[in-house]
Design a protein around this motif. Structure first.
Motif, short mmCIF file in Angstrom:
data_model
loop_
_atom_site.label_atom_id
_atom_site.label_comp_id
_atom_site.label_asym_id
_atom_site.label_seq_id
_atom_site.Cartn_x
_atom_site.Cartn_y
_atom_site.Cartn_z
N LEU A 60 0.83 -1.21 0.00
CA LEU A 60 0.00 0.00 0.00
C LEU A 60 0.86 1.26 0.00
O LEU A 60 0.46 2.28 -0.56
N ALA A 61 2.04 1.19 0.63
CA ALA A 61 2.94 2.35 0.59
C ALA A 61 3.41 2.63 -0.83
O ALA A 61 3.54 3.79 -1.24
N LEU A 62 3.69 1.56 -1.59
CA LEU A 62 4.10 1.75 -2.98
C LEU A 62 2.95 2.28 -3.83
O LEU A 62 3.15 3.10 -4.73
N VAL A 64 7.82 -13.93 2.09
CA VAL A 64 8.32 -13.64 0.74
C VAL A 64 7.68 -12.36 0.20
O VAL A 64 8.37 -11.46 -0.32
N LEU A 65 6.36 -12.27 0.33
CA LEU A 65 5.65 -11.07 -0.14
C LEU A 65 6.10 -9.83 0.63
O LEU A 65 6.35 -8.77 0.04
N ALA A 66 6.21 -9.97 1.94
CA ALA A 66 6.60 -8.84 2.76
C ALA A 66 8.03 -8.41 2.48
O ALA A 66 8.33 -7.21 2.37
N GLY A 67 8.93 -9.38 2.36
CA GLY A 67 10.32 -9.05 2.09
C GLY A 67 10.50 -8.35 0.75
O GLY A 67 11.26 -7.38 0.64
N THR A 68 9.79 -8.81 -0.26
CA THR A 68 9.86 -8.17 -1.58
C THR A 68 9.34 -6.74 -1.51
O THR A 68 9.98 -5.80 -2.01
N GLY A 69 8.18 -6.58 -0.89
CA GLY A 69 7.61 -5.24 -0.77
C GLY A 69 8.47 -4.31 0.06
O GLY A 69 8.65 -3.14 -0.27
N GLY A 129 12.59 4.64 -1.42
CA GLY A 129 12.83 5.75 -0.52
C GLY A 129 14.25 6.26 -0.62
O GLY A 129 14.48 7.49 -0.65
N LEU A 130 15.21 5.35 -0.67
CA LEU A 130 16.62 5.76 -0.76
C LEU A 130 16.91 6.51 -2.07
O LEU A 130 17.67 7.47 -2.09
N LEU A 131 16.28 6.07 -3.15
CA LEU A 131 16.52 6.70 -4.45
C LEU A 131 15.91 8.09 -4.54
O LEU A 131 16.33 8.90 -5.38
#
Length: 244
Positions: free
Chosen positions: A33-35, A227-232, A240-242
């Motif tokens: 949702l943040a993305l 897996v889903l959480a780690g990818t997200g 954010g860093l970019l």
């Protein structure tokens, strides 16, 4: 419209996983949702969703809830939620994404790689877990890291732990929404019809999860959630860093 459809799909997956393994809504929904919606609004919607999912799943597992522990942890979450609302109001969107991604990845790492830790008991560690969980939940929509670490330290039986997480998540989600609204840290609210979609989606996910809970091994459900959480979380952190 497509964005909100994907948000509803993430809510469905997270609710199913939470019903099966105890956690899932925050870990899956927060980074996705943040993305889709931006960090502040994505976390706010996640907070509202965990309030609904925690309440509805709690009704199904209420007999296994440790209400004494839940009460202490929820009370301790209040100052953590207030501090988190201040952080959300002060940080720019890019930094919020960095914080969100880092906390989600921390949650994944602690869940899969946490070594056996010394055993602790008492109200102190319990209250500390609640305060940190309230802070993490308000800033990133993810209280799982604090709760998982505490459960490992206290050797909390998984069945009771998974059930007790539901009123904890419900309370922390509500605290996060309330404190951010009161302190002026809440972003633009979603469309007026979306809360109804959330309730319907959570009801469907809880029912599907209830059907799957006796058919799907908990470790497999948890692995999919991670897996889903780690990818997200990784994508959110990189984004954010970019943009710093």
């Amino acid at each position: 419209m497509m964005i909100w459809g994907v948000a509803a799909a993430a809510t469905l997956v997270g609710t199913v996983l939470q019903r099966v393994s105890g956690t899932g809504v925050g870990l899956v929904c927060a980074p996705i949702l943040a993305l889709l919606l931006g960090s502040a609004q994505g976390v706010l919607v996640t907070n509202a969703t965990t309030t609904v999912s925690g309440f509805l799943i709690m009704l199904a597992v209420r007999r296994d809830v440790d209400w004494a522990r839940a009460g202490i942890i929820c009370l301790a979450a209040v100052p953590g939620a207030m501090a988190g609302a201040v952080v959300v109001r002060a940080l720019p969107p890019s930094w919020l994404q960095v914080v969100l991604g880092a906390i989600v990845l921390l949650g994944v790492l602690t869940t899969v790689a946490l070594p056996r830790l010394p055993e602790v008991h008492g109200r102190g560690p319990m209250a500390l877990a609640g305060a940190v969980g309230g802070l993490f939940n308000t800033t990133a929509g993810v209280a799982a890291p604090a709760m998982v670490i505490y459960s490992r330290l206290s050797r909390w039986d998984h069945r009771s732990f998974a059930a007790t997480l539901q009123p904890i998540f419900m309370t922390m989600g509500a605290l996060s929404v309330i404190t951010k609204t009161v302190l002026g840290a809440a972003p633009t609210t979603p469309p007026s019809w979306f809360p109804l979609v959330v309730v319907a989606t959570v009801l469907l996910g809880a029912r599907l999860g209830g059907w799957l809970v006796t058919r799907v091994p908990t470790d497999r459900a948890r692995a999919l959630a991670l897996v889903l959480a780690g990818t997200g979380g990784a994508v959110t952190l990189a984004r954010g860093l970019l943009t710093l």
